[in-house]
Design a protein around this motif. Structure first.
Motif, PDB file in Angstrom:
ATOM      1  N   ARG A  94       0.805  -1.228   0.000  1.00 52.40           N
ATOM      2  CA  ARG A  94       0.000   0.000   0.000  1.00 52.40           C
ATOM      3  C   ARG A  94       0.838   1.278   0.000  1.00 52.40           C
ATOM      4  NH1 ARG A  94      -4.429  -2.910  -1.016  1.00 52.40           N
ATOM      5  NH2 ARG A  94      -5.289  -4.035   0.754  1.00 52.40           N
ATOM      6  N   MET A  95       2.167   1.135  -0.080  1.00 48.51           N
ATOM      7  CA  MET A  95       3.023   2.303   0.152  1.00 48.51           C
ATOM      8  C   MET A  95       2.788   3.427  -0.858  1.00 48.51           C
ATOM      9  SD  MET A  95       5.030   3.049   2.558  1.00 48.51           S
ATOM     10  CE  MET A  95       6.135   1.803   3.211  1.00 48.51           C
ATOM     11  N   ALA A  96       2.579   3.078  -2.132  1.00 50.21           N
ATOM     12  CA  ALA A  96       2.368   4.131  -3.130  1.00 50.21           C
ATOM     13  C   ALA A  96       1.005   4.796  -2.914  1.00 50.21           C
ATOM     14  CB  ALA A  96       2.479   3.559  -4.535  1.00 50.21           C
ATOM     15  N   ASP A  97       0.028   4.021  -2.407  1.00 53.49           N
ATOM     16  CA  ASP A  97      -1.271   4.609  -2.051  1.00 53.49           C
ATOM     17  C   ASP A  97      -1.079   5.688  -0.982  1.00 53.49           C
ATOM     18  OD1 ASP A  97      -2.290   2.631  -3.672  1.00 53.49           O
ATOM     19  OD2 ASP A  97      -3.732   1.853  -2.224  1.00 53.49           O
ATOM     20  N   ILE A  98      -0.238   5.387  -0.013  1.00 52.13           N
ATOM     21  CA  ILE A  98       0.000   6.346   1.081  1.00 52.13           C
ATOM     22  C   ILE A  98       0.564   7.646   0.514  1.00 52.13           C
ATOM     23  CG2 ILE A  98       1.280   6.768   3.219  1.00 52.13           C
ATOM     24  CD1 ILE A  98       1.216   3.751   3.746  1.00 52.13           C
ATOM     25  N   ALA A  99       1.550   7.492  -0.384  1.00 53.77           N
ATOM     26  CA  ALA A  99       2.139   8.687  -1.005  1.00 53.77           C
ATOM     27  C   ALA A  99       1.075   9.471  -1.773  1.00 53.77           C
ATOM     28  CB  ALA A  99       3.281   8.286  -1.930  1.00 53.77           C
ATOM     29  N   ALA A 100       0.188   8.748  -2.456  1.00 59.00           N
ATOM     30  CA  ALA A 100      -0.855   9.420  -3.240  1.00 59.00           C
ATOM     31  C   ALA A 100      -1.804  10.193  -2.319  1.00 59.00           C
ATOM     32  CB  ALA A 100      -1.622   8.398  -4.077  1.00 59.00           C
ATOM     33  N   TRP A 101      -2.169   9.611  -1.163  1.00 60.42           N
ATOM     34  CA  TRP A 101      -2.999  10.351  -0.202  1.00 60.42           C
ATOM     35  C   TRP A 101      -2.291  11.625   0.261  1.00 60.42           C
ATOM     36  CZ3 TRP A 101      -7.968   9.818   0.222  1.00 60.42           C
ATOM     37  CH2 TRP A 101      -8.579   8.566   0.059  1.00 60.42           C
ATOM     38  N   ALA A 102      -0.969  11.542   0.355  1.00 62.14           N
ATOM     39  CA  ALA A 102      -0.207  12.715   0.794  1.00 62.14           C
ATOM     40  C   ALA A 102      -0.014  13.713  -0.341  1.00 62.14           C
ATOM     41  CB  ALA A 102       1.142  12.267   1.353  1.00 62.14           C
ATOM     42  N   GLY A 103      -0.559  13.403  -1.529  1.00 62.19           N
ATOM     43  CA  GLY A 103      -0.432  14.310  -2.666  1.00 62.19           C
ATOM     44  C   GLY A 103       0.924  14.200  -3.350  1.00 62.19           C
ATOM     45  N   LEU A 104       1.626  13.086  -3.105  1.00 60.66           N
ATOM     46  CA  LEU A 104       2.964  12.910  -3.666  1.00 60.66           C
ATOM     47  C   LEU A 104       2.971  11.758  -4.675  1.00 60.66           C
ATOM     48  CD1 LEU A 104       4.796  13.249  -0.255  1.00 60.66           C
ATOM     49  CD2 LEU A 104       4.849  14.935  -2.102  1.00 60.66           C
ATOM     50  N   THR A 105       4.017  11.708  -5.442  1.00 59.58           N
ATOM     51  CA  THR A 105       4.154  10.664  -6.462  1.00 59.58           C
ATOM     52  C   THR A 105       5.310   9.750  -6.079  1.00 59.58           C
ATOM     53  OG1 THR A 105       3.411  12.256  -8.095  1.00 59.58           O
ATOM     54  CG2 THR A 105       4.507  10.294  -8.940  1.00 59.58           C
ATOM     55  N   ALA A 106       5.037   8.455  -6.104  1.00 58.31           N
ATOM     56  CA  ALA A 106       6.091   7.503  -5.743  1.00 58.31           C
ATOM     57  C   ALA A 106       7.110   7.390  -6.870  1.00 58.31           C
ATOM     58  CB  ALA A 106       5.476   6.147  -5.461  1.00 58.31           C
ATOM     59  N   ARG A 107       8.371   7.468  -6.502  1.00 58.44           N
ATOM     60  CA  ARG A 107       9.467   7.188  -7.444  1.00 58.44           C
ATOM     61  C   ARG A 107      10.232   6.014  -6.849  1.00 58.44           C
ATOM     62  NH1 ARG A 107      12.558  10.801 -11.239  1.00 58.44           N
ATOM     63  NH2 ARG A 107      14.231   9.450 -11.930  1.00 58.44           N
TER      64      ARG A 107
END
Lengths: 405, 400
Positions: free
Chosen positions: B109-122
């Motif tokens: 779920r880590m990229a989901d968390i970043a998306a909730w924070a308004g960030l993009t996973a790299r």
């Protein structure tokens, strides 16, 4: 009008200790008996099932769906997350209309879901979203959904608002955080619109400590919500934008189930307390107890009054101060309106929108008084007697508080 | 006594129609059960205070105890590790930048968390030996849009936190650690909790400290701790003043009572975990094709998680091995599959070529661990793995 010449003895004037030796909060704060708590938690420890859609959460969901008369009741960590998840599950984008006279979480949920709030003013007579203004706003402002709010154990007239939205093919969902156990025209609040979100917070009639419940009759939406919540409790995998980790634990579910058993007694107690306030404040000028609006059954979970400063003799803030001095933790719900709180005060979507005069005026006048597990009839009698005293000695209190500022 | 169904021939395997090895599932969740009397004694405190949430006595006590445990100034508790991470990422991200560098071989779920924070996973690669991101795997991804580095500790041992601190300092990029699996560990003798700008932990029932659900953040950054303690409670900075976008991510008192009870028992729990790990070491010593990932015993370890690598000598595909085990009620799980850079998401992420992650992701298996697994179970699981290996030809044929 005259004031007694003898100096009144009131905590706010600093000449006597508070009327209550310990602080009196406003919330419901319902607890089960210790024996029941112990028994339930020993059972959880025996079962060793702590979270992830356990048997108690399943049981709670079944009981809530039954009570709400909906096909689905989905229990979540708290109501705010429930609102965020619902907005996301609805797949809406862009602007969403909501009233500014609401708890801040209603508006915050939209930002978390990537939506832009557009505030629509309330009807000062009902405290709820004004249907006429809503219609006007909908007709000149394209929005993707309406988030209506049910306040004070009353309702915003969900059947009417649903019709207004249906005619425009716009989804409506409800923040029913305060409306568990209420009925509108014989129908339980819970089955209106696309979904309704209830709070099971400690301050509400049905407490899970923290907690929330989303009710819906829409199977597809329900499945999306279960998938967003987490993989546990999913009945069928469906594509969702992103998951949110919104599970309810067995501890929360146990607490809610215990309180649900007592629900009828709690609602009766609330009704009695509400009635006592209403009777005892009936003849006091400048203070009006708000009756739950637009429901035929209320949970009476909040005692809200409106203060009219010229007739009461004190403005709401001074009265609030006088109550707090007596250890009565009255609350100024909702003051200020959500549109005046960061970041909503500077949002582009709020620019150029109508002045929210009714909300601004009401937010200066409302006051919540203690009602629930922490007060009894004696305490309410004391609170009402103090309110009479404050009215009687209003000029002296006002002068004292002004000097103190 | 355990109910173990001995296997004599391949068709005794549950997947081929036999009875399951275990009567109830053996899972990879810790599910540690603290002492009920301790839990009830803590519960008495919030009962007497009449407070179930909103900064009650036990949440306050838990935060104090955890700050002490991790030897940091501040601990802020949350309703979950997920929302602890989302709020912290959002707070720490450099303004105007969008990318958060994180390993691909991590929590699904880590990229989901970043998306909730308004960030993009790299996504970045990991080291083949440690399974962790390293300064070398992170560095190539740092660029003008890097908002944050998320250092995630693998489930066995820790990543090179001091090395990542140096890298982040050099580039003036904030560094947050996901230390969900590293509550008890030390790095060069220093406890987790004070590395980077902050570290996030989980109190989910599957973790070292079972708080039913929950999470927390540790930091020496007072402004961060203060700000997040507002934001988890709607952004209220005083009774009627909302100062920032908040949400509800508060931990409740029942969960805090549970976590405190677990914290009281933590040293004993680690001893029990060590016994289980030793049992795995003994039982899995000579199984061809299986390598038990060793804890680095020069550091403090929780010995909670058990991970095996299926090497070239293991005769059955991992996916099929998992099917066989799951049918026996051994709820072993892939570690991690698919890796995040191979997942389709509705939100954008940055494509990456990550050869080590691709090499590693089909090889590892999380094995049953925790409170509901005893040494007899472990022996039975090892015997089953041997049996599977010996009957691989038949199994592959039957299932082919």
């Amino acid at each position: 009008m005259h004031e007694d010449s003898a100096a009144p003895r009131l905590a706010v004037l600093g000449n006597r200790p508070p009327a209550f030796s310990s602080p009196l909060p406003v919330g419901q704060l319902n607890f089960p008996s210790w024996e029941k708590y112990e028994q339930n938690f020993r059972a959880i420890f025996e079962r060793q099932y702590y979270t992830n859609q356990g048997p108690l959460t399943e049981e709670l969901e079944a009981k809530l769906a039954d009570r709400l008369g909906t096909r689905h009741a989905i229990c979540v960590t708290n109501a705010t997350l429930g609102l965020i998840m619902t907005a996301q599950a609805l797949g809406i984008e862009g602007k969403v209309i909501l009233p500014p006279f609401t708890f801040i979480a209603s508006a915050q949920s939209l930002l978390w879901a990537g939506l832009s709030p557009v505030f629509c003013d309330i009807d000062p007579a009902t405290h709820h979203l004004d249907p006429t203004r809503l219609t006007e706003l909908l007709d000149r402002n394209p929005v993707s959904a309406v988030l209506a709010v049910n306040l004070w154990g009353g309702s915003c007239n969900p059947p009417l608002l649903t019709d207004i939205c249906k005619a425009r093919h716009i989804p409506i969902y409800f923040d029913s955080a305060q409306a568990f156990g209420c009925k509108v025209a014989g129908r339980p609040v819970g089955g209106f619109g696309e979904a309704e979100v209830f709070s099971l917070h400690a301050t509400k009639i049905l407490s899970a400590g923290e907690g929330g419940c989303i009710s819906t009759n829409n199977d597809e939406l329900a499945e999306k919500l279960r998938n967003i919540r987490s993989s546990y409790g999913v009945r069928r995998p469906v594509e969702v934008t992103k998951t949110a980790n919104g599970r309810m634990s067995e501890a929360q579910a146990a607490m809610a189930l215990m309180n649900l058993e007592d629900f009828d007694d709690l609602a009766a107690r609330n009704r009695n307390q509400h009635e006592q306030y209403r009777k005892q404040l009936a003849d006091l000028p400048g203070i009006r107890v708000i009756e739950p609006h637009g429901v035929d059954v209320s949970n009476y979970q909040y005692l809200i009054c409106e203060i009219d400063p010229p007739s009461f003799g004190l403005d709401r803030n001074t009265l609030h101060q006088a109550l707090r001095a007596e250890n009565i933790l009255a609350r100024r719900y909702f003051s200020p309106g959500a549109h005046r709180c960061p970041p909503f005060d500077t949002l582009p979507s709020a620019a150029g929108q109508d002045a929210l005069l009714a909300t601004d005026a009401l937010s200066q006048r409302v006051l919540q008084l203690p009602l629930g597990a922490r007060v009894d009839s004696t305490a309410i009698e004391t609170i009402c007697a103090l309110l009479c005293e404050f009215h009687r000695h209003a000029p002296r209190i006002a002068a004292h508080c002004k000097d103190a500022r | 006594m355990i109910a173990v169904q001995a296997k004599r021939q391949a068709t005794d395997l549950a997947i081929l129609g036999g009875s399951a090895l275990f009567d109830r599932p053996r899972s990879t969740s810790n599910l540690v059960r603290p002492d009920i009397e301790t839990f009830l004694a803590y519960s008495r405190q919030f009962f007497e205070a009449g407070q179930l949430t909103n900064g009650g006595p036990l949440v306050t006590e838990l935060e104090r105890r955890l700050a002490e445990f991790h030897r940091v100034e501040h601990c802020v508790s949350f309703s979950s590790g997920f929302w602890a991470l989302a709020l912290t990422m959002q707070h720490l991200a450099l303004p105007g930048r969008r990318e958060v560098i994180m390993p691909s071989l991590t929590y699904r779920r880590m990229a989901d968390i970043a998306a909730w924070a308004g960030l993009t996973a790299r996504f970045c690669d990991v080291d083949r030996r440690s399974l962790a991101l390293t300064p070398e795997t992170v560095a190539p991804h740092i660029g003008p849009d890097t908002a944050l580095i998320l250092g995630v500790h693998p489930v066995i041992n820790c990543c090179d936190a001091p090395g990542l601190e140096q890298l982040a300092d050099r580039h003036e990029i904030p560094l947050l650690f996901d230390s969900v699996e590293s509550v008890y560990e030390t790095i060069d003798g220093r406890k987790t909790g004070s590395f980077g700008q902050a570290e996030c932990f989980s109190l989910h029932a599957s973790k070292l400290i079972n708080g039913f659900e929950g999470g927390y953040l540790t930091t020496n950054n007072t402004a961060l701790a203060t700000h997040l303690s507002y934001r988890r409670a709607f952004g209220f900075t005083s009774q009627d003043t909302v100062s920032d976008l908040g949400t509800n991510a508060k931990l409740n008192e029942m969960h805090a009572a549970m976590a405190l009870s677990g914290l009281d028992d933590i040293a004993d729990q680690v001893e029990r975990n060590r016994e289980r790990y030793r049992a795995y070491q003994r039982a899995f010593r000579n199984i061809d094709g299986i390598r038990l990932l060793p804890f680095d015993e020069n550091e403090r370890c929780s010995f909670k998680n058990i991970v095996i690598e299926l090497t070239e000598a293991w005769p059955i595909e991992r996916i099929r091995t998992l099917e066989i085990l799951n049918a026996e009620r051994i709820l072993a799980r892939a570690y991690y599959d698919p890796p995040l850079h191979r997942k389709k998401t509705a939100y954008p992420t940055i494509p990456a070529s990550l050869p080590n992650t691709d090499y590693l992701s089909p090889r590892f298996v999380l094995m049953p661990c925790g409170h509901l697994v005893d040494t007899n179970d472990i022996q039975a699981i090892a015997d089953l793995m041997r049996f599977i290996s010996e009957n691989a030809a038949t199994i592959n044929r039957e299932r082919g």
